[in-house]
Scaffold this motif. Structure first.
Motif, PDB file in Angstrom:
ATOM      1  N   GLU A  77     -11.605 -15.116   1.119  1.00 33.95           N
ATOM      2  CA  GLU A  77     -10.901 -14.033   0.433  1.00 33.95           C
ATOM      3  C   GLU A  77     -10.717 -12.773   1.271  1.00 33.95           C
ATOM      4  OE1 GLU A  77     -15.056 -14.618  -1.431  1.00 33.95           O
ATOM      5  OE2 GLU A  77     -13.373 -15.833  -0.727  1.00 33.95           O
ATOM      6  N   MET A  78     -11.122 -12.801   2.543  1.00 36.60           N
ATOM      7  CA  MET A  78     -10.979 -11.634   3.407  1.00 36.60           C
ATOM      8  C   MET A  78      -9.512 -11.213   3.541  1.00 36.60           C
ATOM      9  SD  MET A  78     -13.840 -10.419   4.386  1.00 36.60           S
ATOM     10  CE  MET A  78     -15.569 -10.800   4.669  1.00 36.60           C
ATOM     11  N   VAL A  79      -9.314  -9.896   3.696  1.00 34.34           N
ATOM     12  CA  VAL A  79      -7.979  -9.301   3.799  1.00 34.34           C
ATOM     13  C   VAL A  79      -7.701  -8.937   5.255  1.00 34.34           C
ATOM     14  CG1 VAL A  79      -6.555  -7.327   3.124  1.00 34.34           C
ATOM     15  CG2 VAL A  79      -8.025  -8.455   1.427  1.00 34.34           C
ATOM     16  N   PHE A  80      -6.500  -9.255   5.714  1.00 36.73           N
ATOM     17  CA  PHE A  80      -6.084  -9.046   7.099  1.00 36.73           C
ATOM     18  C   PHE A  80      -4.772  -8.273   7.154  1.00 36.73           C
ATOM     19  CE2 PHE A  80      -8.497 -12.878   6.771  1.00 36.73           C
ATOM     20  CZ  PHE A  80      -9.173 -13.065   7.973  1.00 36.73           C
ATOM     21  N   GLU A  81      -4.515  -7.615   8.257  1.00 34.31           N
ATOM     22  CA  GLU A  81      -3.161  -7.149   8.551  1.00 34.31           C
ATOM     23  C   GLU A  81      -2.345  -8.377   8.959  1.00 34.31           C
ATOM     24  OE1 GLU A  81      -3.143  -3.862  11.320  1.00 34.31           O
ATOM     25  OE2 GLU A  81      -4.983  -3.050  10.448  1.00 34.31           O
ATOM     26  N   GLY A 317      -5.501  -6.316  16.859  1.00 37.29           N
ATOM     27  CA  GLY A 317      -6.702  -6.921  16.290  1.00 37.29           C
ATOM     28  C   GLY A 317      -6.481  -8.097  15.373  1.00 37.29           C
ATOM     29  N   TYR A 318      -5.230  -8.484  15.107  1.00 44.95           N
ATOM     30  CA  TYR A 318      -4.967  -9.557  14.146  1.00 44.95           C
ATOM     31  C   TYR A 318      -3.794 -10.414  14.618  1.00 44.95           C
ATOM     32  CZ  TYR A 318      -7.586  -6.371  11.104  1.00 44.95           C
ATOM     33  OH  TYR A 318      -8.538  -5.531  10.575  1.00 44.95           O
ATOM     34  N   THR A 319      -3.887 -11.721  14.387  1.00 44.75           N
ATOM     35  CA  THR A 319      -2.757 -12.625  14.577  1.00 44.75           C
ATOM     36  C   THR A 319      -2.698 -13.572  13.380  1.00 44.75           C
ATOM     37  OG1 THR A 319      -4.162 -14.065  15.937  1.00 44.75           O
ATOM     38  CG2 THR A 319      -2.671 -12.565  17.090  1.00 44.75           C
ATOM     39  N   THR A 320      -1.497 -13.950  12.982  1.00 44.26           N
ATOM     40  CA  THR A 320      -1.316 -14.716  11.750  1.00 44.26           C
ATOM     41  C   THR A 320      -0.178 -15.725  11.920  1.00 44.26           C
ATOM     42  OG1 THR A 320       0.254 -13.073  10.878  1.00 44.26           O
ATOM     43  CG2 THR A 320      -2.075 -12.751  10.358  1.00 44.26           C
ATOM     44  N   ASN A 321      -0.160 -16.730  11.057  1.00 45.56           N
ATOM     45  CA  ASN A 321       0.963 -17.665  11.059  1.00 45.56           C
ATOM     46  C   ASN A 321       1.052 -18.379   9.718  1.00 45.56           C
ATOM     47  OD1 ASN A 321       3.112 -18.593  12.800  1.00 45.56           O
ATOM     48  ND2 ASN A 321       2.216 -20.634  12.665  1.00 45.56           N
ATOM     49  N   GLY A 322       2.276 -18.522   9.226  1.00 50.90           N
ATOM     50  CA  GLY A 322       2.524 -19.247   7.986  1.00 50.90           C
ATOM     51  C   GLY A 322       3.626 -20.263   8.183  1.00 50.90           C
ATOM     52  N   ILE A 323       3.416 -21.480   7.679  1.00 51.58           N
ATOM     53  CA  ILE A 323       4.369 -22.580   7.844  1.00 51.58           C
ATOM     54  C   ILE A 323       4.591 -23.251   6.490  1.00 51.58           C
ATOM     55  CG2 ILE A 323       4.839 -24.775   8.989  1.00 51.58           C
ATOM     56  CD1 ILE A 323       2.812 -23.955  11.143  1.00 51.58           C
ATOM     57  N   TRP A 324       5.853 -23.416   6.116  1.00 46.12           N
ATOM     58  CA  TRP A 324       6.191 -24.167   4.902  1.00 46.12           C
ATOM     59  C   TRP A 324       7.068 -25.341   5.291  1.00 46.12           C
ATOM     60  CZ3 TRP A 324      10.588 -23.055   1.007  1.00 46.12           C
ATOM     61  CH2 TRP A 324      10.471 -23.910  -0.097  1.00 46.12           C
ATOM     62  N   LEU A 325       6.700 -26.523   4.812  1.00 44.10           N
ATOM     63  CA  LEU A 325       7.504 -27.733   5.000  1.00 44.10           C
ATOM     64  C   LEU A 325       8.130 -28.071   3.653  1.00 44.10           C
ATOM     65  CD1 LEU A 325       4.511 -28.300   6.728  1.00 44.10           C
ATOM     66  CD2 LEU A 325       6.220 -29.770   7.828  1.00 44.10           C
ATOM     67  N   PRO A 326       9.379 -27.656   3.420  1.00 43.32           N
ATOM     68  CA  PRO A 326       9.983 -27.819   2.092  1.00 43.32           C
ATOM     69  C   PRO A 326      10.055 -29.262   1.624  1.00 43.32           C
ATOM     70  CG  PRO A 326      11.283 -26.331   3.459  1.00 43.32           C
ATOM     71  CD  PRO A 326      10.276 -26.961   4.352  1.00 43.32           C
ATOM     72  N   GLY A 327      10.369 -30.192   2.529  1.00 41.48           N
ATOM     73  CA  GLY A 327      10.499 -31.585   2.122  1.00 41.48           C
ATOM     74  C   GLY A 327       9.224 -32.167   1.571  1.00 41.48           C
ATOM     75  N   GLU A 328       8.096 -31.786   2.144  1.00 37.71           N
ATOM     76  CA  GLU A 328       6.788 -32.275   1.702  1.00 37.71           C
ATOM     77  C   GLU A 328       6.105 -31.293   0.773  1.00 37.71           C
ATOM     78  OE1 GLU A 328       7.851 -31.958   4.752  1.00 37.71           O
ATOM     79  OE2 GLU A 328       8.009 -33.996   5.557  1.00 37.71           O
TER      80      GLU A 328
END
Length: 549
Positions: A77-81, A317-328
């Protein structure tokens, strides 16, 4: 696609990779654990990871430490930039205002910012959304660095870059641009009558019950905030950056649970209509019809044939990534509190495992027939001007770019080969006339080549003394959270990009150097006093300036 809040420079990308992991003898959870644990070690700054299938959590874990000074372990539940993932929120806010009739994507930006000097061009909201405006990105300006700690209003920030020469005419090129998304935030304020922060809270955070998401602040007490760290010869607290400056290009804070709420709302068209969000989910083209793989706040990519929509972020101080695969309908979100290792590779591998299409390891390869390997061997010339030598030696096939190190190729089929410890592949084919051709694929990006008898000339290296090279040493910041560190070691000049391996650079003049591992060059710059104050990185046709810290 690596698109952070402060530009996603893809430097030495062919050499980035983590150990490939198969699924044959392990369950999915254990495979995902191993991918992350190979990068984020106990006792170091860490990461939180969430994987969802059909909108429901199937994997949610934390690794490493949230605070080194207080010895606080990471928890999910930690919060990040979140850095540049903010751009998704900005793009959707624009689409919401479009549906309300308060703006059009074809509107000239001077409709909302009348005094903006467009230098004789029509710059539209669409240009801003797609990084094709040509406006100078303030995060690449030398004048910006001394202001990092200063709280600034949107108008003050716009004054910083608005009179800079444009990089190109609107629509001419795609060039990742933080100024563009900063202007979009200001347009949101003008069109809605609310501050950017208030617009987010009233129209996105509160309706979606994103109770752990904020317009970023260093002053505000934010529960479960993970401390951010940088790593140069040991971890340090991240450099201070006033979060008034990333603004609508990169100032949002959140956690993995709220990011799933955001993703589900986007998927279910809770904020904008399906037709509107589809405008954000497709690639566009430049004025001369050259396609690029970016929509409005989402990059368009693929993982082993499965289309993806994704975005990353990087900020002090922060790196992030989000990926969505719509078909699956699989969503992977990964947030980290260190900016020396980006999560793009690990999150991509996790997503591949989640859809049952993991990247191959050596054990997954097929038997390589000597006659096949021999036929493929030789030099190949690529359309980007690079050359690659395919070498068959001691039963193993290797790929070696001009003057670079060798990388083992793993045969996936008789014509397709995966780079060891990489997400890239080479795919060979043969014309009716027997001519060999090849395609280098780094996910959606493809570079075509053909076999050639022309052996490329190597760059000529000259000799420089340690005293001549010493002034070049130091840290050069390409963008906050992403630097090149230049060191002098035993008479050799070495460079290391954030989160990547260290490589030697070779002098071809007193200020120009080249790399052998990739086709890239570095030219050091001096100010009027003769002191080295910056460098320019030349790679893949781009010229990227980095300021010495």
């Amino acid at each position: 696609m690596r698109t952070r809040f402060f530009t996603s420079v893809v430097f030495l990308i062919l050499l980035i990779g983590f150990n490939s992991i198969g699924m044959m003898a392990q369950n999915t959870e254990a495979v995902m654990d191993q991918i992350i644990e190979s990068v984020y070690k106990p006792g170091d700054p860490g990461a939180t990871v969430l994987v969802a299938k059909n909108g429901k959590v199937v994997y949610r874990k934390a690794f490493g430490m949230a605070n080194l000074e207080l010895n606080v372990p990471m928890k999910p539940e930690m919060v990040f930039e979140i850095g540049s993932i903010t751009k998704q929120f900005t793009a959707v806010s624009i689409l919401m205002l479009m549906e309300q009739g308060k703006l059009s994507l074809t509107d000239d930006i001077t409709k909302f910012i009348p005094d903006y000097p467009a230098q004789g061009h029509k710059i539209t909201i669409h240009h801003l959304l797609t990084h094709t405006s040509g406006i100078k990105s303030y995060t690449g300006m030398q004048e910006w660095q001394p202001l990092w700690r200063k709280d600034m209003s949107p108008a003050e920030m716009i004054d910083l870059f608005k009179n800079q020469p444009m990089d190109f005419a609107p629509g001419e090129r795609f060039l990742y641009n933080n100024s563009a998304y900063f202007l979009l935030g200001y347009i949101i304020e003008k069109a809605s009558g609310l501050t950017y922060q208030q617009f987010l809270e009233d129209n996105i955070f509160k309706p979606l019950q994103m109770n752990n998401s904020y317009y970023g602040s260093h002053k505000r007490v934010i529960p479960n905030r993970a401390a951010g760290y940088q790593n140069q010869d040991g971890f340090t607290n991240a450099e201070y950056l006033s979060l008034t400056q990333p603004y609508s290009a990169g100032s949002i804070m959140s956690n993995v649970d709220d990011m799933l709420k955001w993703q589900n709302a986007i998927r279910d068209n809770k904020l904008v209509k399906a037709g509107s969000i589809q405008l954000a989910f497709k690639g566009y083209s430049t004025n001369d019809n050259k396609p690029f793989h970016y929509g409005y706040g989402w990059g368009v990519n693929e993982i082993n044939g499965a289309p993806t929509l994704e975005h990353g972020g990087g900020i002090f101080g922060y790196t992030t990534n989000g990926i969505w695969l719509p078909g699956e309908d699989v969503y992977v979100i990964m947030l980290t509190n260190r900016d020396d290792i980006g999560p793009e590779d690990a999150s991509t591998r996790i997503a591949a495992v989640a859809i049952g299409k993991p990247f191959p390891e050596i054990a997954d390869g097929i038997e390589l027939k000597p006659e096949t390997a021999t036929a493929l061997s030789g030099w190949y010339a690529f359309e980007d001007g690079s050359f690659r030598n395919i070498i068959y030696e001691d039963g193993v096939l290797y790929s070696q770019r001009k003057g670079s190190s060798r990388f083992r190729l793993i045969p996936v089929s008789a014509t397709k080969f995966a780079f060891e410890n990489s997400l890239s592949v080479l795919e060979f084919s043969e014309t009716g006339g027997g001519e060999k051709s090849v395609v280098f694929k780094n996910r959606i990006n493809e570079i075509r080549g053909a076999k050639t008898d022309k052996i490329p000339e190597e760059k000529k290296e000259i000799s420089l003394s340690p005293d001549q090279m010493q002034p070049f040493t130091g840290e050069y910041e390409i963008q906050p959270g992403f630097s090149l560190v230049v060191t002098l070691e035993n008479g050799h000049l070495m460079t290391q990009a954030t989160g990547q391996a260290k490589f030697e650079i070779y002098p071809e003049s007193e200020v120009k150097f080249f790399l052998k591992v990739v086709d890239a060059q570095i030219e050091f710059q001096r100010n009027k006093d003769g002191k080295v104050d910056s460098l320019i990185l030349f790679q893949n046709g781009a010229e990227i300036r980095a300021l010495k810290k």
